[in-house]
Design a protein around this motif. Structure first.
Motif, PDB file in Angstrom:
ATOM      1  N   ARG A 194      29.069  43.912  31.068  1.00 52.53           N
ATOM      2  CA  ARG A 194      29.995  42.803  31.277  1.00 52.53           C
ATOM      3  C   ARG A 194      30.506  42.214  29.961  1.00 52.53           C
ATOM      4  O   ARG A 194      31.337  41.315  29.966  1.00 52.53           O
ATOM      5  CB  ARG A 194      29.340  41.700  32.115  1.00 52.53           C
ATOM      6  CG  ARG A 194      29.123  42.122  33.564  1.00 52.53           C
ATOM      7  CD  ARG A 194      28.744  40.975  34.458  1.00 52.53           C
ATOM      8  NE  ARG A 194      28.816  41.375  35.858  1.00 52.53           N
ATOM      9  CZ  ARG A 194      29.928  41.351  36.584  1.00 52.53           C
ATOM     10  NH1 ARG A 194      31.053  40.898  36.038  1.00 52.53           N
ATOM     11  NH2 ARG A 194      29.920  41.750  37.828  1.00 52.53           N
ATOM     12  N   SER A 242      35.585  40.496  38.005  1.00 53.31           N
ATOM     13  CA  SER A 242      35.402  39.435  39.004  1.00 53.31           C
ATOM     14  C   SER A 242      35.277  39.975  40.427  1.00 53.31           C
ATOM     15  O   SER A 242      34.888  39.232  41.332  1.00 53.31           O
ATOM     16  CB  SER A 242      36.557  38.437  38.937  1.00 53.31           C
ATOM     17  OG  SER A 242      37.782  39.065  39.297  1.00 53.31           O
ATOM     18  N   ASP A 243      35.575  41.239  40.631  1.00 50.02           N
ATOM     19  CA  ASP A 243      35.492  41.837  41.972  1.00 50.02           C
ATOM     20  C   ASP A 243      34.098  42.420  42.148  1.00 50.02           C
ATOM     21  O   ASP A 243      33.733  43.402  41.494  1.00 50.02           O
ATOM     22  CB  ASP A 243      36.550  42.929  42.125  1.00 50.02           C
ATOM     23  CG  ASP A 243      36.674  43.416  43.560  1.00 50.02           C
ATOM     24  OD1 ASP A 243      35.696  43.296  44.321  1.00 50.02           O
ATOM     25  OD2 ASP A 243      37.762  43.936  43.915  1.00 50.02           O
ATOM     26  N   ASP A 294      39.478  41.024  33.402  1.00 49.15           N
ATOM     27  CA  ASP A 294      39.023  39.854  34.164  1.00 49.15           C
ATOM     28  C   ASP A 294      39.040  40.148  35.664  1.00 49.15           C
ATOM     29  O   ASP A 294      38.096  39.796  36.391  1.00 49.15           O
ATOM     30  CB  ASP A 294      39.913  38.646  33.860  1.00 49.15           C
ATOM     31  CG  ASP A 294      39.718  38.121  32.447  1.00 49.15           C
ATOM     32  OD1 ASP A 294      38.703  38.483  31.819  1.00 49.15           O
ATOM     33  OD2 ASP A 294      40.589  37.365  31.973  1.00 49.15           O
ATOM     34  N   ARG A 295      40.111  40.783  36.111  1.00 53.52           N
ATOM     35  CA  ARG A 295      40.248  41.096  37.536  1.00 53.52           C
ATOM     36  C   ARG A 295      39.169  42.089  37.972  1.00 53.52           C
ATOM     37  O   ARG A 295      38.556  41.937  39.038  1.00 53.52           O
ATOM     38  CB  ARG A 295      41.645  41.664  37.799  1.00 53.52           C
ATOM     39  CG  ARG A 295      42.031  41.760  39.273  1.00 53.52           C
ATOM     40  CD  ARG A 295      43.457  42.255  39.429  1.00 53.52           C
ATOM     41  NE  ARG A 295      44.415  41.319  38.838  1.00 53.52           N
ATOM     42  CZ  ARG A 295      45.212  41.616  37.808  1.00 53.52           C
ATOM     43  NH1 ARG A 295      45.176  42.809  37.252  1.00 53.52           N
ATOM     44  NH2 ARG A 295      46.052  40.716  37.347  1.00 53.52           N
TER      45      ARG A 295
END
Length: 277
Positions: free
Chosen positions: A153, A144-145, A140-141
């Motif tokens: 994805r 999201s960057d 997730d981290r």
């Protein structure tokens, strides 16, 4: 894989190490190997994740005692090694048709590297609920960057015993970094063979630190396509392909596997870098 090579074999291993790491990294690997030390890397800092650290299987929160005893402790792969393996195993493939599956994904480092390639999907399979939570948070981290490179994805982590995991209906590139031993490895091999026979899908297995490769050598239906041995067993790997055969028991060690493809499972050979003969 040759574990006690002669002089010529040692030279090949040195050259393979150079191809993976380059001159200075190879020199460092040799020094660390002689000192029995592990190298550091900047993977977590570069991508804003937390994949470093070593965890014994007894500390990973695995409730099933038998599964815990057959699991191997978590040690992250080197990014250079992961990239080398993926570069050589995916060359010439239409990755939009392939699901990438990391059996024993740990904290998700290999999933992050795989997400930088245009796979149909990227799936991590992990028995430890602690590592599953960390891997999911890392994914997730990472996704999201906006600064991070991403070509796939569709990435997820499944908290399940690899022997119970159901493969998606797609061509597969399965990655394993010494994830488990004995009966679990055998059950996973059975599932791969059954899946390939039932679906006719192509099944490629990139096996890093292949400490159970003898089991694949003895199984009808698994063919070694590439072997790549470097200075450390941790970074050595080979590529296998699962081919349809009639169901049968393990063959005797030293005999050639009876690999017979069904018509719909025929596929062109994988172009990879093999050890020189």
């Amino acid at each position: 894989m040759q574990y006690n090579p002669d002089t010529g074999g040692k030279f090949k291993i040195g050259m393979n190490t150079y191809r993976v790491f380059g001159f200075w990294e190879t020199l460092k690997e040799i020094i660390l190997y002689l000192l029995s030390q592990k190298p550091d890397d900047d993977f977590d800092k570069k991508y804003g994740v937390m994949t470093s650290g070593v965890t014994e299987s007894s500390e990973a929160g695995i409730a099933d005692e038998t599964a815990r005893s057959l699991a191997v402790g978590y040690v992250p792969s080197r990014e250079l090694v992961i990239r080398h393996i993926l570069t050589n195993t995916t060359r010439g493939l239409d990755l939009s048709q392939y699901s990438f599956i990391d059996l024993g994904c740990g904290k998700g480092r290999t999933l992050i590297v795989a997400a930088q390639l245009p796979f149909k999907e990227v799936i991590g399979v992990e028995l430890s609920p602690l590592h599953c939570d960390v891997a999911s948070a890392n994914i997730d981290r990472y996704l999201s960057d906006v600064k991070n490179p991403v070509l796939c994805r569709n990435v997820r982590v499944c908290c399940v015993n690899a022997a119970d995991f159901e493969f998606p209906d797609a061509d597969l590139l399965i990655y394993m970094y010494r994830p488990f031993l004995g009966p679990i490895f055998k059950n996973v091999a059975d599932n791969m063979r059954r899946f390939q026979a039932d679906t006719g899908r192509r099944v490629l297995i990139a096996y890093s630190c292949p400490n159970e490769e003898v089991m694949l050598e003895e199984y009808a239906g698994f063919v070694k396509r590439t072997e790549y041995q470097v200075i450390s067993m941790d970074y050595s790997w080979n590529l296998w392909e699962c081919r349809a055969v009639s169901a049968g028991p393990l063959i005797q060690h030293g005999h050639s596997p009876a690999a017979v493809r069904s018509p719909r499972s025929v596929a062109p050979p994988v172009t990879t870098t093999s050890l020189p003969s």
